[in-house]
Design a protein around this motif. Structure first.
Motif, mmCIF file in Angstrom:
data_model
loop_
_atom_site.group_PDB
_atom_site.id
_atom_site.type_symbol
_atom_site.label_atom_id
_atom_site.label_comp_id
_atom_site.label_asym_id
_atom_site.label_seq_id
_atom_site.Cartn_x
_atom_site.Cartn_y
_atom_site.Cartn_z
ATOM 1 N N LEU A 82 0.883 -1.239 0.133
ATOM 2 C CA LEU A 82 0.026 0.050 0.017
ATOM 3 C C LEU A 82 0.940 1.281 0.040
ATOM 4 O O LEU A 82 2.090 1.008 0.569
ATOM 5 C CB LEU A 82 -0.652 0.002 1.242
ATOM 6 N N SER A 83 0.456 2.407 -0.782
ATOM 7 C CA SER A 83 1.143 3.478 -0.856
ATOM 8 C C SER A 83 1.196 4.233 0.286
ATOM 9 O O SER A 83 0.108 4.645 0.919
ATOM 10 C CB SER A 83 0.815 4.211 -2.168
ATOM 11 N N SER A 84 2.348 4.875 0.848
ATOM 12 C CA SER A 84 2.559 5.712 1.745
ATOM 13 C C SER A 84 1.713 7.039 1.598
ATOM 14 O O SER A 84 1.298 8.001 2.496
ATOM 15 C CB SER A 84 4.024 6.171 2.242
ATOM 16 N N MET A 85 1.473 7.468 0.504
ATOM 17 C CA MET A 85 0.625 8.504 0.062
ATOM 18 C C MET A 85 -0.903 8.734 0.641
ATOM 19 O O MET A 85 -1.397 9.578 1.035
ATOM 20 C CB MET A 85 0.215 8.685 -1.431
ATOM 21 N N TYR A 86 -1.435 7.483 1.076
ATOM 22 C CA TYR A 86 -2.557 7.190 1.910
ATOM 23 C C TYR A 86 -2.599 7.283 3.201
ATOM 24 O O TYR A 86 -3.431 7.113 3.952
ATOM 25 C CB TYR A 86 -3.243 6.082 1.277
ATOM 26 N N PHE A 87 -1.374 7.482 3.835
ATOM 27 C CA PHE A 87 -1.164 7.937 5.138
ATOM 28 C C PHE A 87 -1.885 9.036 5.668
ATOM 29 O O PHE A 87 -2.299 9.169 6.886
ATOM 30 C CB PHE A 87 0.327 7.937 5.627
ATOM 31 N N TYR A 88 -2.347 10.088 4.839
ATOM 32 C CA TYR A 88 -2.495 11.567 5.255
ATOM 33 C C TYR A 88 -4.075 11.766 5.129
ATOM 34 O O TYR A 88 -4.470 12.815 4.420
ATOM 35 C CB TYR A 88 -1.654 12.174 4.214
ATOM 36 N N ASP A 89 -4.774 11.115 5.773
ATOM 37 C CA ASP A 89 -6.112 11.399 6.203
ATOM 38 C C ASP A 89 -5.856 12.759 7.232
ATOM 39 O O ASP A 89 -4.900 12.955 7.612
ATOM 40 C CB ASP A 89 -6.987 10.646 6.535
ATOM 41 N N ASP A 90 -7.160 13.072 7.703
ATOM 42 C CA ASP A 90 -7.095 14.100 8.692
ATOM 43 C C ASP A 90 -6.147 13.800 10.217
ATOM 44 O O ASP A 90 -5.283 14.351 10.616
ATOM 45 C CB ASP A 90 -8.511 14.673 9.274
ATOM 46 N N GLU A 91 -6.392 12.421 10.339
ATOM 47 C CA GLU A 91 -5.968 12.073 11.642
ATOM 48 C C GLU A 91 -4.223 11.573 11.204
ATOM 49 O O GLU A 91 -3.453 11.829 12.085
ATOM 50 C CB GLU A 91 -6.615 10.571 12.115
ATOM 51 N N GLY A 92 -4.046 11.145 10.351
ATOM 52 C CA GLY A 92 -2.612 10.671 9.484
ATOM 53 C C GLY A 92 -1.822 11.989 9.792
ATOM 54 O O GLY A 92 -0.634 12.266 10.068
ATOM 55 N N SER A 93 -2.440 13.317 9.152
ATOM 56 C CA SER A 93 -1.772 14.482 9.292
ATOM 57 C C SER A 93 -1.325 14.956 10.661
ATOM 58 O O SER A 93 -0.354 15.647 10.678
ATOM 59 C CB SER A 93 -2.603 15.337 8.317
ATOM 60 N N ARG A 94 -2.404 14.848 11.317
ATOM 61 C CA ARG A 94 -2.312 15.440 12.898
ATOM 62 C C ARG A 94 -1.007 14.405 13.342
ATOM 63 O O ARG A 94 -0.132 15.143 14.055
ATOM 64 C CB ARG A 94 -3.600 15.112 13.735
ATOM 65 N N LEU A 95 -1.042 13.167 12.998
ATOM 66 C CA LEU A 95 0.129 12.290 13.756
ATOM 67 C C LEU A 95 1.311 12.898 13.004
ATOM 68 O O LEU A 95 2.352 12.723 13.951
ATOM 69 C CB LEU A 95 -0.334 10.854 13.462
ATOM 70 N N PHE A 96 1.191 12.992 11.751
ATOM 71 C CA PHE A 96 2.725 13.553 11.401
ATOM 72 C C PHE A 96 3.121 14.856 11.836
ATOM 73 O O PHE A 96 4.293 14.995 11.975
ATOM 74 C CB PHE A 96 2.497 13.812 9.632
ATOM 75 N N GLN A 97 2.125 15.546 12.213
ATOM 76 C CA GLN A 97 2.689 16.974 12.675
ATOM 77 C C GLN A 97 3.405 16.465 14.092
ATOM 78 O O GLN A 97 4.299 17.163 14.569
ATOM 79 C CB GLN A 97 1.493 17.741 12.969
ATOM 80 N N GLN A 98 2.906 15.510 14.810
ATOM 81 C CA GLN A 98 3.571 15.198 16.068
ATOM 82 C C GLN A 98 4.891 14.565 15.720
ATOM 83 O O GLN A 98 6.008 14.820 16.545
ATOM 84 C CB GLN A 98 2.708 14.193 16.757
ATOM 85 N N ILE A 99 4.966 13.842 14.672
ATOM 86 C CA ILE A 99 6.297 13.110 14.335
ATOM 87 C C ILE A 99 7.364 14.237 13.996
ATOM 88 O O ILE A 99 8.403 13.864 14.610
ATOM 89 C CB ILE A 99 5.960 12.372 13.241
#
Length: 331
Positions: free
Chosen positions: A35-52
């Motif tokens: 599965l592609s990493s491009m689909y990590f970024y739903d709203d929750e994924g974007s929020r978690l990436f901000q934490q990362i």
């Protein structure tokens, strides 16, 4: 600020769901499943990436930010037209614009004549960026484009003046080598020898440092990866039980690549309603979710040459963890 018309939000959401379903059907029928990493970024994924990005282990974002802050004058001078004629600063995948605003502020303060062109396929991403720029940089000329990267550059090629294209972060590292070369050749095609392309490259360094950046002690990166399965449950009616999945990542210093996986901890069958199908997983079978390649200066030089560019400027931080490289088209 002006904005291009975008798709009705419900139509866009439906199209995105259909694209996701097609991707999942193809990826889970492969061996190994992918599965592609491009689909990590739903709203929750974007929020978690901000934490990362704020984690002590995750060096790429803060290192590039410091790099751009240190070299903003030299980078801006290398990107702008030599005769000070107006130019376009085109950003591919602008996100929240955190790092780009360093250059935007410098160019505005210096009185340089330019227009900022953020490019993204997501209307929501563009709208969010425009809103922040209206508040933070109200005098900035913004001409957003909602389409894919190559189409945007083909559109911009019809406009007069220099095009300075930004592809920040270490996004180039997410491509397989053949895909990476293909992508850069597509970017080169609409550019003239007077145009410039700035790309961020994460450099090879201590393997332990790299690995820790993708598997932090607090488990935020694990939650970020596992959120992909939560998204499939919500958007496609999948039935992934997250209690039986783990995040795993490792860095291969020979190939210079971080590989990330989701691992099934038991034999299981997962129905996906939107596909009207079920997928079998053996115990400890993996879904490959991401590659993140790291580069040497020589590899960057060779890649640029193969893609139809030459390296004109190479900016790095004091520790040589990261590089922002300005490329000039050779034809």
């Amino acid at each position: 600020m002006s904005s291009l018309p975008s798709l009705d939000s419900s139509t866009a959401t439906h199209q995105q769901t259909e694209e996701l379903a097609r991707h999942v059907a193809q990826g889970l029928n492969r061996s190994p499943k992918t599965l592609s990493s491009m689909y990590f970024y739903d709203d929750e994924g974007s929020r978690l990436f901000q934490q990362i990005m704020a984690l002590p282990e995750y060096y790429p974002t803060r290192t590039e930010y410091q790099l751009l802050s240190t070299h903003s004058t030299a980078i801006a001078d290398a990107l702008r037209a030599a005769d000070d004629t107006p130019f376009y600063l085109i950003e591919l995948g602008a996100g929240d614009g955190l790092k780009t605003k360093i250059l935007l502020r410098y160019l505005l303060t210096a009185g340089i004549d330019f227009s900022y062109v953020p490019v993204d396929i997501s209307p929501a991403a563009i709208e969010g960026l425009e809103a922040s720029l209206r508040v933070e940089l109200p005098n900035l000329r913004v001409e957003p484009v909602i389409t894919d990267y190559v189409s945007a550059l083909q559109l911009m090629a019809t406009k007069p003046g220099r095009k300075a294209v930004l592809f920040l972060g270490s996004n180039i590292g997410n491509f397989f080598p053949d895909e990476r070369l293909d992508f850069l050749r597509q970017l080169a095609q609409p550019l003239s020898p007077d145009d410039r392309l700035l790309i961020g490259f994460d450099l090879q360094k201590d393997p332990r440092l790299i690995r820790a950046a993708y598997d932090d002690a607090q488990g935020v990166t694990a939650a970020f990866n596992l959120n992909l399965l939560t998204r499939l449950n919500r958007e496609l009616g999948a039935e992934f039980d997250l209690a039986h999945w783990r995040h795993y990542t490792d860095y291969d210093p020979l190939a210079g690549v971080v590989r990330s996986f989701l691992v099934s901890t038991r034999a299981q069958t997962v129905p996906i309603a939107a596909l009207d199908a079920s997928f079998d997983f053996a115990a400890w079978e993996i879904i490959h979710t991401e590659n993140s390649y790291k580069f040497t200066a020589t590899q960057i030089q060779n890649l640029a040459k193969e893609a139809g560019f030459q390296v004109s400027n190479f900016f790095t931080d004091a520790q040589e963890y990261f590089a922002d490289v300005i490329l000039t088209p050779t034809t």
